[in-house]
Every structure is written in structure tokens, then in C-alpha cells.
Design a protein around this motif. Structure first.
Motif, mmCIF file in Angstrom:
data_model
loop_
_atom_site.group_PDB
_atom_site.id
_atom_site.type_symbol
_atom_site.label_atom_id
_atom_site.label_comp_id
_atom_site.label_asym_id
_atom_site.label_seq_id
_atom_site.Cartn_x
_atom_site.Cartn_y
_atom_site.Cartn_z
ATOM 1 N N ALA A 122 0.857 -1.190 0.000
ATOM 2 C CA ALA A 122 0.000 0.000 0.000
ATOM 3 C C ALA A 122 0.889 1.235 0.000
ATOM 4 N N PHE A 123 0.355 2.328 -0.526
ATOM 5 C CA PHE A 123 1.101 3.586 -0.650
ATOM 6 C C PHE A 123 0.323 4.636 0.150
ATOM 7 N N CYS A 124 0.955 5.179 1.187
ATOM 8 C CA CYS A 124 0.192 5.974 2.151
ATOM 9 C C CYS A 124 0.695 7.414 2.199
ATOM 10 N N LEU A 125 0.068 8.257 1.380
ATOM 11 C CA LEU A 125 0.424 9.669 1.341
ATOM 12 C C LEU A 125 -0.701 10.511 1.942
ATOM 13 N N SER A 126 -1.951 10.271 1.514
ATOM 14 C CA SER A 126 -3.070 11.153 1.874
ATOM 15 C C SER A 126 -3.407 11.078 3.360
ATOM 16 N N GLU A 127 -3.865 12.234 3.859
ATOM 17 C CA GLU A 127 -4.279 12.340 5.256
ATOM 18 C C GLU A 127 -5.596 13.100 5.312
ATOM 19 N N ALA A 130 -4.658 16.496 4.332
ATOM 20 C CA ALA A 130 -3.621 16.660 3.288
ATOM 21 C C ALA A 130 -3.846 15.660 2.161
ATOM 22 N N GLY A 131 -4.639 16.090 1.160
ATOM 23 C CA GLY A 131 -4.868 15.249 -0.016
ATOM 24 C C GLY A 131 -4.135 15.834 -1.196
ATOM 25 N N SER A 132 -4.785 16.781 -1.896
ATOM 26 C CA SER A 132 -4.106 17.478 -3.001
ATOM 27 C C SER A 132 -2.894 18.245 -2.478
ATOM 28 N N ASP A 133 -3.079 18.870 -1.326
ATOM 29 C CA ASP A 133 -2.004 19.676 -0.733
ATOM 30 C C ASP A 133 -1.093 18.737 0.060
ATOM 31 N N ASN A 155 -5.354 8.544 5.418
ATOM 32 C CA ASN A 155 -6.750 8.409 4.986
ATOM 33 C C ASN A 155 -6.860 7.730 3.639
ATOM 34 N N TRP A 156 -7.955 7.039 3.390
ATOM 35 C CA TRP A 156 -8.307 6.528 2.061
ATOM 36 C C TRP A 156 -7.271 5.562 1.510
ATOM 37 N N ILE A 157 -6.693 4.698 2.302
ATOM 38 C CA ILE A 157 -5.583 3.917 1.756
ATOM 39 C C ILE A 157 -6.074 2.633 1.068
ATOM 40 N N THR A 158 -5.761 2.542 -0.229
ATOM 41 C CA THR A 158 -6.102 1.376 -1.054
ATOM 42 C C THR A 158 -5.281 0.174 -0.583
ATOM 43 N N ASN A 159 -5.880 -1.000 -0.588
ATOM 44 C CA ASN A 159 -5.265 -2.219 -0.033
ATOM 45 C C ASN A 159 -5.031 -2.066 1.476
ATOM 46 N N LYS A 357 -15.815 7.342 -11.674
ATOM 47 C CA LYS A 357 -15.682 8.634 -10.975
ATOM 48 C C LYS A 357 -14.366 8.751 -10.209
ATOM 49 N N ILE A 358 -13.942 7.636 -9.597
ATOM 50 C CA ILE A 358 -12.743 7.727 -8.754
ATOM 51 C C ILE A 358 -11.488 8.063 -9.568
ATOM 52 N N THR A 359 -11.521 7.716 -10.871
ATOM 53 C CA THR A 359 -10.299 7.957 -11.662
ATOM 54 C C THR A 359 -10.040 9.454 -11.852
ATOM 55 N N ILE A 361 -10.358 11.430 -9.342
ATOM 56 C CA ILE A 361 -10.041 11.931 -7.988
ATOM 57 C C ILE A 361 -8.692 11.427 -7.469
ATOM 58 N N TYR A 362 -8.483 10.074 -7.516
ATOM 59 C CA TYR A 362 -7.261 9.630 -6.826
ATOM 60 C C TYR A 362 -6.008 9.749 -7.701
ATOM 61 N N GLU A 363 -4.887 9.615 -7.025
ATOM 62 C CA GLU A 363 -3.547 9.859 -7.631
ATOM 63 C C GLU A 363 -3.486 11.251 -8.265
ATOM 64 N N GLY A 364 -4.128 12.206 -7.622
ATOM 65 C CA GLY A 364 -4.171 13.591 -8.100
ATOM 66 C C GLY A 364 -5.457 13.810 -8.870
ATOM 67 N N THR A 365 -6.286 14.752 -8.390
ATOM 68 C CA THR A 365 -7.563 15.048 -9.056
ATOM 69 C C THR A 365 -7.290 15.637 -10.447
ATOM 70 N N SER A 366 -8.356 15.757 -11.241
ATOM 71 C CA SER A 366 -8.206 16.352 -12.577
ATOM 72 C C SER A 366 -7.643 17.778 -12.460
ATOM 73 N N GLU A 367 -8.041 18.476 -11.396
ATOM 74 C CA GLU A 367 -7.526 19.851 -11.207
ATOM 75 C C GLU A 367 -6.019 19.804 -10.951
ATOM 76 N N ILE A 368 -5.580 18.835 -10.165
ATOM 77 C CA ILE A 368 -4.132 18.717 -9.872
ATOM 78 C C ILE A 368 -3.363 18.324 -11.142
HETATM 79 P P1 FAD Z 1 -8.901 17.947 -1.602
HETATM 80 O O1 FAD Z 1 -7.454 18.079 -1.787
HETATM 81 O O2 FAD Z 1 -9.479 18.510 -0.345
HETATM 82 O O3 FAD Z 1 -9.638 18.584 -2.862
HETATM 83 C C1 FAD Z 1 -11.029 18.948 -2.846
HETATM 84 C C2 FAD Z 1 -11.350 19.602 -4.197
HETATM 85 O O4 FAD Z 1 -10.590 20.812 -4.348
HETATM 86 C C3 FAD Z 1 -10.989 18.734 -5.410
HETATM 87 O O5 FAD Z 1 -11.903 18.941 -6.453
HETATM 88 C C4 FAD Z 1 -9.618 19.278 -5.826
HETATM 89 O O6 FAD Z 1 -9.318 19.054 -7.177
HETATM 90 C C5 FAD Z 1 -9.815 20.756 -5.540
HETATM 91 N N1 FAD Z 1 -8.528 21.443 -5.307
HETATM 92 C C6 FAD Z 1 -7.671 21.262 -4.266
HETATM 93 N N2 FAD Z 1 -6.595 22.054 -4.405
HETATM 94 C C7 FAD Z 1 -6.760 22.742 -5.561
HETATM 95 C C8 FAD Z 1 -5.989 23.715 -6.273
HETATM 96 N N3 FAD Z 1 -4.792 24.113 -5.835
HETATM 97 N N4 FAD Z 1 -6.481 24.216 -7.426
HETATM 98 C C9 FAD Z 1 -7.696 23.784 -7.908
HETATM 99 N N5 FAD Z 1 -8.457 22.870 -7.292
HETATM 100 C C10 FAD Z 1 -8.008 22.355 -6.131
HETATM 101 N N6 FAD Z 1 -4.329 8.275 -1.106
HETATM 102 C C11 FAD Z 1 -3.186 7.622 -0.812
HETATM 103 O O7 FAD Z 1 -2.220 8.221 -0.354
HETATM 104 N N7 FAD Z 1 -3.084 6.288 -1.038
HETATM 105 C C12 FAD Z 1 -4.096 5.556 -1.533
HETATM 106 O O8 FAD Z 1 -3.944 4.348 -1.725
HETATM 107 C C13 FAD Z 1 -5.321 6.221 -1.839
HETATM 108 N N8 FAD Z 1 -6.378 5.520 -2.317
HETATM 109 C C14 FAD Z 1 -7.588 6.149 -2.457
HETATM 110 C C15 FAD Z 1 -8.726 5.396 -2.770
HETATM 111 C C16 FAD Z 1 -9.967 6.015 -2.798
HETATM 112 C C17 FAD Z 1 -11.187 5.200 -3.096
HETATM 113 C C18 FAD Z 1 -10.085 7.409 -2.549
HETATM 114 C C19 FAD Z 1 -11.422 8.103 -2.547
HETATM 115 C C20 FAD Z 1 -8.958 8.149 -2.302
HETATM 116 C C21 FAD Z 1 -7.694 7.539 -2.227
HETATM 117 N N9 FAD Z 1 -6.558 8.259 -1.881
HETATM 118 C C22 FAD Z 1 -5.402 7.611 -1.609
HETATM 119 C C23 FAD Z 1 -6.656 9.690 -1.616
HETATM 120 C C24 FAD Z 1 -6.724 10.539 -2.878
HETATM 121 O O9 FAD Z 1 -5.480 10.573 -3.499
HETATM 122 C C25 FAD Z 1 -7.203 11.941 -2.481
HETATM 123 O O10 FAD Z 1 -8.569 11.814 -2.138
HETATM 124 C C26 FAD Z 1 -7.011 12.944 -3.594
HETATM 125 O O11 FAD Z 1 -5.639 13.193 -3.801
HETATM 126 C C27 FAD Z 1 -7.729 14.282 -3.285
HETATM 127 O O12 FAD Z 1 -7.458 14.740 -1.996
HETATM 128 P P2 FAD Z 1 -8.676 15.196 -1.017
HETATM 129 O O13 FAD Z 1 -9.640 14.084 -1.003
HETATM 130 O O14 FAD Z 1 -8.092 15.622 0.280
HETATM 131 O O15 FAD Z 1 -9.344 16.422 -1.741
#
Ligand code: FAD
Ligand code: CAA
Length: 383
Positions: A122-127, A130-133, A155-159, A357-359, A361-368
Motif C-alpha cells: 500500500a502507498f500511504c500519502l493522503s491524510e 492533506a490530499g491534493s495539498d 486516509n483513504w488507503i487502497t489495499n 468517478k474515482i479515476t 479523484i485519486y492519484e491527483g484530481t483532474s484539477e491537480i
Molecule cells: P482535496 O485536496 O481537499 O480537494 C477537494 C477539491 O478541491 C478537489 O476537487 C480538488 O481538485 C480541488 N482542489 C484542491 N486544491 C486545488 C488547487 N490548488 N487548485 C484547484 N483545485 C483544487 N491516497 C493515498 O495516499 N493512497 C491511496 O492508496 C489512496 N487511495 C484512495 C482510494 C480512494 C477510493 C479514494 C477516494 C482516495 C484515495 N486516496 C489515496 C486519496 C486521494 O489521493 C485523495 O482523495 C485525492 O488526492 C484528493 O485529496 P482530497 O480528497 O483531500 O481532496
């Protein structure tokens, strides 16, 4: 320029296609309903060499290129995106990161069982905060001399529950910003490590996504990957490859939905003809096929750039952005083409729509991804 696949590529693609049909398709709806992890199937995928495809054979891997990997990812994802996300994380985040940056001792102890599929990573970055940031890590790894003391929550850790080996990104020196972050290899059995709540999700419901908590977990110094302070760069470099895996997953979800919609449109008759012969439906199919091909070319381009050992960060971000948007759009249209049948579970397309939908969001949202791409193209133009 050559757009043809090699015989080896075709063999890998066909093996993955066959496995998906025979081993993943039966039970995929039930697993989605029950949120049950495809443990047996993942084990079989390990035995077939799908869990460490790009790893050097000396570490139990398949020694294949990234093109082979994306072809297999597409086929598995057409049928079961919950299985393919485990495959993607294990191959391109965990195994790749360990092979590229790990010590020989780490490779011997951790990479070998992960690449063979004996263990899952598993790869554990998100909290929670602290997701995008991603530099805003709150998890701390305090340097205690011969070990780190790890405290925090991921948070949200796959596997999350099915893994045995976890790559955990944590702050060691807050004052140094992203240069004060480390990546530690954590074993599930380490004292103080607890697998927390399982998330109840919209899609990829067979994937086990968990919160993880660490309380005074003693992680030996030899489990740090790379030099002190390399953890954030490790995460970013690794995610560049991970994004190709998720782009291929999105492509598979889109092409799976397209195939189902196309076949259905040839069978279903209204007004005395198959719905495929109503122009409104055939034009939808034409748009879906065109967009899928465009996404496929970008995914293959990203894989090719990675195989050429060039900077592929822009390509992987573009491929993920494009393929995930196409997956969402295509699956919505696939449900529409199925009419009411698309809205019920046995026709598969509603699940593919939820999984798509998840594609985005994870590994960096479309905005990221747009941030990564725009930074790159602006620098290129300046340079
Ligand atoms: P936020 O960062 O709070 O973003 C909320 C919204 O604001 C989004 O639309 C985003 O695009 C937008 N936004 C944020 N910053 C900006 C900006 N600067 N400019 C424009 N828009 C912005 N993480 C792991 O580390 N390991 C995993 O294995 C893993 N698996 C996952 C599996 C699932 C099913 C899910 C739901 C998530 C998983 N994640 C995992 C976490 C995932 O990578 C994060 O959810 C994702 O990076 C977004 O972070 P956030 O949820 O905190 O959203
Ligand atoms: N490739 C290589 N290095 C990169 C990079 C990339 N794509 N993006 C940033 N970096 C490097 C920078 O070069 C910089 O390093 P140096 O100082 O050594 O040059 C360092 O990272 C910090 O960069 P920034 O100052 O640009 O950082 P930032 O705070 O502005 O954020 C970001 C950059 C691109 C938004 C980054 O935080 C990011 O990618 N966020 C998304 C996080 C993410 O993808 N999470 C996924 C979790 S795993 C997962 O989701 C798995 C799963 O679901 C299955």
C-alpha cells in the motif's frame, strides 16, 4: 513511428483479457454489492505475473515494459476496476518505488514478495487534512537515532487491510518543508499500527479503502527509502508512474462500457430496428469510440516516454486527465444507451459509471493534473 504492438504485447494483452473474463467476471457484481475484496483473484494475478510486471526478474518480477503493463491494466479494468486498482498500486507505486530507490536489503526483504504477488503493498500519502495539498503532512516520523517514531493518521488507503507492506510518507523536520519529509517501509505487524475504518464507497467497492493509524510505531532506520528528506520527491516521482496505471484503468473502464453499449445497441430493437441504427445512438457510439482511441494513444504515449527513460511527468498527467474524463463521459452514455436496463446492476454499466468517478479523484484530481501539466508546458515554453 510505429503504432503496431509486438507479439509479446499482444500475448500479454490476450492473457489479461482471458483472465478477466474467466476469473474476474464471475462474481464481480456480487463482490461490488458485498464490498468484498477479490483476494483469491489477486492471488491468482500474482501467480500469473500481473502484480510485479515491470520489476526485474532477479527480484521476482516480469521484466516487462510499461506498454505491456498498460495493456494488461486496460483489460483487467474493463471487467473489475476494484482488482485493477490493487494491481496498479502494487505495480506502479509500491514495486516501482522500491526497485528504483530501495536498498538491496529492502529489495530482498520487501520487493521480492511484493513483485511475486505473495504479499500486497500500500502507498500511504493522503491524510484527513492533506490530499491534493500533499506537503501539509501531519504524520510525524521523529528521528530517534537508530529508528523513527511514527505517529499520525493516513486516509483513504487502497489495499488498506489486505496489504502487508506499507510505504508511509511522514514529516521528520517541519522547518524544512517538503525537504523534511521521509518515506518509511512499515510492516503490518509493527506495534502501534492499526488498520482503522473501512470506507463505504460509491465505486470500486471491492477495493478495501481504509484509514490507518500509527501510534509510537518504531520503524528501523534501514526502512527509510532514500536519503533523509527524500520522501516527498519519492512520492511525486512514484506518482508520475502511478498516474499511467490509473490512466490505463480509466481507459479500461471506458472501453469496457463502450463494448457493452455497442453490443447492446445491436441487439435491442425499437421501432423495428436495432437502436444502433438510430442515428442518435450510432453518433453517441462514434463519439465514444473516437474519444477512447484518443485516450488510448495518450496512455500509450505516456508509457512509451517512461520506457524511453525520459521525463514523462507531463505525459502521465495528460493521460490520466484525458482518460479519466473520457471514462466518466463514456460510462454515462453507456448507461443512456442501455435505457432502463442500464440502471440495474446485472448489465454492468451502472457499476462502470460508479467506478469511473474515482479515476478523476485519486492519484491527483483532474484539477491537480492540470496544475502539473500547466507548470510543465509553461516551463517548456519559457525554456
Ligand atoms: P482535496 O485536496 O481537499 O480537494 C477537494 C477539491 O478541491 C478537489 O476537487 C480538488 O481538485 C480541488 N482542489 C484542491 N486544491 C486545488 C488547487 N490548488 N487548485 C484547484 N483545485 C483544487 N491516497 C493515498 O495516499 N493512497 C491511496 O492508496 C489512496 N487511495 C484512495 C482510494 C480512494 C477510493 C479514494 C477516494 C482516495 C484515495 N486516496 C489515496 C486519496 C486521494 O489521493 C485523495 O482523495 C485525492 O488526492 C484528493 O485529496 P482530497 O480528497 O483531500 O481532496
Ligand atoms: N514529478 C516530480 N516531482 C514533482 C512533481 C512531479 N509530477 N510535482 C512536484 N514535484 C516536486 C517539485 O519538483 C518539488 O521538488 P524540488 O523542490 O526538489 O524541485 C517538490 O515536488 C514540491 O513541489 P511544489 O513546490 O510544486 O509543491 P506543491 O506543494 O505546489 O504541490 C502538487 C505540488 C503537484 C500539487 C503535489 O502536491 C501533488 O501532486 N498533489 C496531489 C497528491 C496526489 O497525487 N496524491 C495521490 C495519493 S496516492 C493515491 O491516490 C493512490 C490511489 O488512489 C490508488
Amino acid at each position: 513511428m510505429n503504432f503496431d504492438l509486438t507479439e509479446e504485447h499482444i500475448a500479454v494483452r490476450d492473457a489479461a483479457r482471458d483472465f478477466a473474463k474467466t476469473a474476474l467476471l464471475p462474481g464481480v457484481i456480487e463482490r461490488d454489492n458485498a464490498q468484498s475484496f477479490p483476494a483469491e483473484q489477486i492471488q491468482e494475478m500474482g501467480a500469473l505475473g500481473f502484480m510485479g510486471m515491470m520489476v526485474d526478474p532477479k527480484y521476482n518480477g516480469g521484466g516487462m515494459d510499461t506498454i505491456s503493463y498498460v495493456l494488461a491494466m486496460e483489460e483487467i479494468s474493463k471487467v473489475d476496476a476494484s482488482a485493477s486498482v490493487s494491481m496498479s498500486v502494487n505495480n506502479s507505486l509500491v514495486c516501482w518505488g522500491l526497485e528504483k530507490y530501495g536498498t538491496e536489503a529492502q529489495k530482498g526483504k520487501y520487493l521480492k514478495p511484493l513483485a511475486s504477488g505473495a504479499l500486497i503493498g500500500a502507498f500511504c500519502l493522503s491524510e484527513p487534512e492533506a490530499g491534493s495539498d500533499a506537503t501539509s503532512q501531519q504524520t510525524e516520523a521523529i528521528d530517534m537515532g537508530d529508528h523513527y517514531l511514527l505517529n499520525g493518521t493516513k486516509n483513504w488507503i487502497t489495499n488498506g487491510n489486505s496489504a502487508s507492506i506499507y510505504l508511509v510518507i511522514a514529516q521528520t523536520d517541519r522547518e524544512k518543508g517538503h525537504k523534511g519529509i521521509n518515506c518509511l517501509i512499515v510492516e503490518k505487524e509493527m506495534e502501534g499500527f492499526v488498520v482503522g475504518k473501512k470506507e463505504d464507497k460509491l465505486g470500486i467497492r471491492g477495493s478495501d479503502t481504509h484509514m490507518l493509524s500509527f501510534t509510537d510505531v518504531k520503524v528501523p532506520k534501514e526502512n527509510r527509502i532514500g536519503e533523509d528528506g527524500f520522501g516527498f520527491n519519492f512520492a511525486m516521482n512514484t506518482l508520475n508512474g502511478g498516474r499511467i496505471g490509473i490512466a490505463a484503468q480509466a481507459l479500461g473502464i471506458a472501453s469496457g462500457a463502450f463494448e457493452l453499449a455497442r453490443n447492446y445497441s445491436l441487439e435491442r430493437k425499437t421501432f423495428n430496428k436495432p437502436i444502433a441504427h438510430h442515428q442518435a445512438i450510432s453518433f453517441k457510439l462514434a463519439d465514444m469510440a473516437t474519444e477512447i482511441e484518443a485516450a488510448r494513444l495518450l496512455v500509450l504515449k505516456a508509457a512509451y516516454e517512461k520506457d524511453q527513460k525520459r521525463d514523462f511527468s507531463k505525459w502521465s498527467a495528460m493521460a490520466k486527465l484525458m482518460a479519466s474524463e473520457v471514462a466518466m463521459k463514456t460510462t454515462v452514455e453507456a448507461v443512456q444507451i442501455h435505457g432502463g436496463y442500464g440502471f440495474v446492476k446485472e448489465y454492468h454499466v451502472e457499476r462502470l459509471m460508479r467506478d469511473a468517478k474515482i479515476t478523476q479523484i485519486y492519484e491527483g484530481t483532474s484539477e491537480i493534473q492540470r496544475i502539473v501539466i500547466s507548470r510543465k508546458i509553461l516551463t517548456e515554453l519559457d525554456g
